[in-house]
Design a protein around this motif. Sequence first.
Motif, short mmCIF file in Angstrom:
data_model
loop_
_atom_site.label_atom_id
_atom_site.label_comp_id
_atom_site.label_asym_id
_atom_site.label_seq_id
_atom_site.Cartn_x
_atom_site.Cartn_y
_atom_site.Cartn_z
N THR A 218 -57.15 54.97 89.81
CA THR A 218 -56.77 54.07 88.71
C THR A 218 -57.83 54.08 87.61
O THR A 218 -57.55 53.72 86.47
CB THR A 218 -56.59 52.64 89.22
N ALA A 219 -59.05 54.50 87.95
CA ALA A 219 -60.12 54.56 86.94
C ALA A 219 -59.75 55.48 85.78
O ALA A 219 -60.21 55.28 84.66
CB ALA A 219 -61.42 55.04 87.59
N PHE A 220 -58.89 56.48 86.04
CA PHE A 220 -58.46 57.37 84.96
C PHE A 220 -57.73 56.58 83.88
O PHE A 220 -57.91 56.83 82.68
CB PHE A 220 -57.55 58.47 85.50
N GLU A 221 -56.89 55.64 84.29
CA GLU A 221 -56.15 54.83 83.31
C GLU A 221 -57.04 53.78 82.66
O GLU A 221 -56.64 53.14 81.68
CB GLU A 221 -54.94 54.17 83.96
N LEU A 222 -58.24 53.58 83.20
CA LEU A 222 -59.23 52.71 82.56
C LEU A 222 -60.11 53.48 81.58
O LEU A 222 -61.04 52.91 81.00
CB LEU A 222 -60.10 52.03 83.61
N GLY A 223 -59.84 54.77 81.45
CA GLY A 223 -60.59 55.58 80.50
C GLY A 223 -61.78 56.28 81.08
O GLY A 223 -62.58 56.86 80.34
N LEU A 224 -61.93 56.27 82.42
CA LEU A 224 -63.04 56.95 83.06
C LEU A 224 -62.55 58.29 83.61
O LEU A 224 -61.36 58.53 83.75
CB LEU A 224 -63.60 56.09 84.20
N SER A 225 -63.49 59.17 83.93
CA SER A 225 -63.13 60.47 84.48
C SER A 225 -64.12 60.82 85.58
O SER A 225 -65.18 60.21 85.72
CB SER A 225 -63.14 61.55 83.39
N GLY A 226 -63.77 61.84 86.37
CA GLY A 226 -64.66 62.30 87.41
C GLY A 226 -64.40 61.63 88.74
O GLY A 226 -63.47 60.83 88.91
N TRP A 227 -65.23 61.94 89.71
CA TRP A 227 -65.08 61.48 91.07
C TRP A 227 -65.28 59.98 91.17
O TRP A 227 -66.18 59.40 90.56
CB TRP A 227 -66.10 62.22 91.94
N VAL A 228 -64.42 59.32 91.95
CA VAL A 228 -64.52 57.88 92.21
C VAL A 228 -64.66 57.72 93.72
O VAL A 228 -63.67 57.49 94.43
CB VAL A 228 -63.28 57.13 91.67
N PRO A 229 -65.88 57.86 94.26
CA PRO A 229 -66.05 57.86 95.73
C PRO A 229 -65.77 56.49 96.35
O PRO A 229 -66.17 55.45 95.84
CB PRO A 229 -67.52 58.26 95.91
N THR A 230 -65.07 56.52 97.47
CA THR A 230 -64.75 55.30 98.21
C THR A 230 -65.97 54.82 98.98
O THR A 230 -66.64 55.60 99.65
CB THR A 230 -63.59 55.55 99.19
N VAL A 231 -66.24 53.52 98.90
CA VAL A 231 -67.31 52.90 99.67
C VAL A 231 -66.73 52.29 100.95
O VAL A 231 -67.28 52.49 102.04
CB VAL A 231 -68.02 51.83 98.83
N GLU A 232 -65.63 51.56 100.80
CA GLU A 232 -64.98 50.93 101.95
C GLU A 232 -63.48 50.92 101.71
O GLU A 232 -63.02 50.74 100.58
CB GLU A 232 -65.48 49.50 102.14
N LEU A 233 -62.71 51.15 102.78
CA LEU A 233 -61.26 51.18 102.69
C LEU A 233 -60.67 50.51 103.92
O LEU A 233 -60.99 50.87 105.05
CB LEU A 233 -60.75 52.63 102.61
#
Length: 286
Positions: A218-233
């Motif tokens: 979802t960070a892509f739709e916030l205008g960010l790019s690149g890897w969004v590593p998961t910390v906890e799921l």
Amino acid sequence: MSEAASLPAVQARIGDSEFDRDTAVTRRETGVYDIDLSAGWTIISAVNGGYLLAVLGRALADALPHADPFTISAHYLTASHPGPAVVRTDVVRSGRTLSTGTASLFQYDDAGREVERIRVLASYGDLDALPDDVRTTAVPPAIPPMDQCFGPEDGPAPVPGSSAITDRLMLKLDPATLGWALGAPSGKGEMRSWFGLADGRDADPLSLLLAVDALPPTAFELGLSGWVPTVELTVHVRSRPAPGPLRVSITTRNLAGGFLEEDAEVWDSADRLVAQSRQLARARLA
């Protein structure tokens, strides 16, 4: 549903598919399992977190007296890479309706030292034994028909590097959540998609662990790019999914301090909410 006509022809069945082969673990001894993590589930240079959760989930299904994940929480400690890995499980409690266990996945670093990649705490049960009573205010996400949605094959790769996982999936994303692909992100932090496996295998409880973490961030739709590593799921599996395509809806409401949450819902072809999840992920702001 009429959308089933848009799915790939059924080429694989549950238990005999690429997903099953790539998540299969070999029991070395009680509570210890070996696996070779497949490069087919990588994004950039790391193995996808949902695939890894399915690997650990499969080991726990063997180790515990119950077969179906009800709730599973994972902390991602270090990035996993394709190649050999070891899963160690421990049975914490065995009850009549629920059993609880832990699992950790380990790999070796360049110096030959064992490194823990993921640690999981989970409770398992029997989804088929649950009552049919449903009282909910949740409604399925409004996603256009598949032929009005777009997949990775319709545009450039969203991130540089490996995107091998997209070849294993059937993704048809809602155009309303694809502004990032056109250089015009909506800023809403939403992602919605039809979801399935590329070989036509129907969903089961273990593949739901993949589904909650398989869409573009979802960070892509916030205008960010690149890897969004998961910390906890954390994933809650609510029901065994019916055959046919899934619909996945993911939202982010708060990005602060370089971290964001993602809340996911997975709906099956019978309009049932079959899985929910929340994860905390790190966003690269620079």
